[in-house]
Scaffold this active site. Structure first.
Site, short mmCIF file in Angstrom:
data_model
loop_
_atom_site.label_atom_id
_atom_site.label_comp_id
_atom_site.label_asym_id
_atom_site.label_seq_id
_atom_site.Cartn_x
_atom_site.Cartn_y
_atom_site.Cartn_z
N ASP A 19 -6.30 -6.51 4.71
CA ASP A 19 -7.37 -6.02 3.84
C ASP A 19 -8.25 -7.20 3.41
OD1 ASP A 19 -8.88 -4.47 2.21
OD2 ASP A 19 -7.34 -4.12 0.70
N ASP B 155 -2.99 -18.49 3.50
CA ASP B 155 -3.96 -19.28 2.72
C ASP B 155 -4.69 -20.29 3.60
OD1 ASP B 155 -1.33 -20.03 2.78
OD2 ASP B 155 -1.38 -21.20 0.95
N LYS C 63 2.46 -14.72 5.09
CA LYS C 63 2.81 -15.64 4.01
C LYS C 63 4.35 -15.76 4.00
CE LYS C 63 1.51 -18.04 0.37
NZ LYS C 63 0.91 -19.36 0.52
N TYR D 277 0.81 -1.22 0.00
CA TYR D 277 0.00 0.00 0.00
C TYR D 277 0.83 1.26 0.00
CZ TYR D 277 -4.08 -2.78 0.53
OH TYR D 277 -5.08 -3.67 0.29
#
Ligand code: NAP
Length: 406
Positions: free
Chosen positions: A295, A271, A220, A153
């Site tokens: 988000d 995930d 991740k 971002y």
């Protein structure tokens, strides 16, 4: 600006000191904003009065932003509003319009940057009566802490055919031996230790103070080792170094049940987490995530309770806070007295929580849950409950009536 009564709230290093008559700014917002914000303020005032009598009250001060500000001053985010935000530091905000593509910058983002509001906080809890896609939605009770200032971002990226992308590809090839296709666009994902540490502190502090069960670091890191993997490492380091007395770590427990008075800290790969919040929502409680993961998971979690329109959120930093609904300006409903004010009320509840006015927050919570249970709701919920909808104001009247009866 109107004559101001009361005293400012002081916030230093995340510690809120709240006088008996604190000054709180409000921005009514665009579209449905003025209707829902006005009604949210009525509901908050009622709760404060009911719980604390005349010993506490909020001094609300209106500041302008968005369309109303543009009409009055020619600017969507006037200097006076910026000065008031810097001075009084706490604001309840209605939704503000941001056009897609070209046009003015998002005022929401400008406020976040002005006040360095690095933690986006979104509680997601099921209420009986909502139409959730889950078979056991009552198990959903999450609070998401999304880092708000770092990660992709930051907007550091270049189009594949720009001279900057060309230069970067050359640099990667010549200096680091990494060859990319000539038609590769490039974005940069910065994740810093200092920003990870401060979001971790605020999430852990919240979890401990509010007696939550678990804080899960979502990342991740198996693929992005030095950004998301580092986020995980740095978050664990802060937890061990600064919160050692109040937390326990899943990796240290070896499968044993955590002690009752401690917050369990663990981590999950992003995930895996997306499927687990659907299949086993009860395993999750407070989620701590870098910006992009945060988000995605915020909206996915919202969907679990069946209605993102009833959610509120906070944007908080070390010395300021902005509280709002999750939804936007819903322009087609503007001025019709049909919009649901629950999102802004939920935002205001978080504000009360940070102020330490927990009893007032709890009273509003009970009233909202009761109104949904009684199916006394606005059209967004009434349409699938097959009941006659209440208007925005009449719904706020209902909450006030319920609070009076409690
Ligand atoms: P939106 O305003 O949230 O509206 C999308 C749909 O959600 C509406 O058409 C309506 O659905 C429902 N809805 C939202 N709030 C509702 C409420 N309080 N009561 C009843 N129904 C509600 O999203 P959008 O259309 O994508 O965005 C419109 C503008 O809002 C954009 O300019 C965007 O930038 C801005 N926005 C601002 C914020 C913010 O200030 N924080 C956040 C998000 C978006 P139905 O049509 O199904 O009835």
């Amino acid at each position: 600006m109107q004559k101001i009564e009361g005293e400012p709230i002081s916030i230093e290093k995340g510690e809120w000191k709240v006088p008996k008559r604190p000054i709180v700014l409000y921005i009514t917002g665009d579209g449905i904003g003025p209707e829902v914000t006005t009604q949210a303020i009525r509901v908050v005032d009622k709760a404060v009065e009911k719980v604390y009598g005349s010993s506490r009250s909020i001094s609300w001060v209106k500041v302008l932003a968005g369309e109303e500000a543009e009409k009055e001053s020619g600017s969507r985010f006037p200097k006076e509003t910026k000065e008031a935000l810097l001075r009084y530091k706490v604001v309840l905000k209605g939704p503000l319009q941001t056009p897609v593509g070209e046009g003015f910058r998002s005022i929401n983002v400008e406020i976040r940057m002005l006040l360095d509001l690095y933690a986006n906080i979104r509680p997601v809890k099921y209420m009986e009566g909502l139409k959730s896609p889950l078979t056991n939605p009552e198990k959903v009770d999450l609070v998401i802490f999304r880092e708000n200032t770092d990660d992709l971002y930051r907007g550091i990226e270049w189009e594949y055919n720009s001279k900057e992308a060309f230069k970067l590809r050359q640099f990667l090839k010549n200096e680091l031996g990494i060859e990319l296709e000539e038609d590769t666009g490039i974005g940069i994902k910065p994740i810093s230790k200092s920003k990870t540490e401060r979001i971790t502190r605020i999430a852990l502090k919240f979890a401990i103070q509010n007696k939550r069960r678990v804080v899960t670091i979502m990342h991740k890191g198996n693929i992005m080792k030095y950004t998301e993997g580092a986020f995980r490492e740095w978050a664990y380091e802060v937890a061990r170094r600064e919160f050692g007395n109040d937390v326990v770590f899943e990796e240290d427990l070896g499968g044993a049940t955590p002690p009752q008075n401690k917050v369990l800290v663990n981590d999950r790969i992003a995930d895996n987490m997306f499927q687990q919040i659907i299949t086993r929502p009860e395993s999750y409680d407070v989620i701590l995530a870098p910006n992009l993961n945060g988000d995605y998971i915020s909206d996915a979690a919202g969907a679990l309770i069946g209605d993102i329109g009833v959610l509120g959120g906070a944007n908080v930093g070390d010395w300021a806070g902005m509280f709002e609904a999750v939804h936007g300006t819903a322009p087609k409903y503007a001025g019709k007295n049909v919009a649901n004010p629950t999102g802004v009320i939920r935002g205001a509840q978080l504000m009360l929580r940070f102020m330490g006015w927990i009893e007032a927050e709890n009273l509003i919570d009970k009233a909202i849950i009761e109104s949904v249970k009684q199916k006394r709701v606005t059209q967004d919920l009434a349409r699938y409950m097959n009941v006659t909808p209440l208007g925005t104001k009449e719904y706020a009247d209902t909450l006030i009536e319920i609070m009076d009866s409690l």
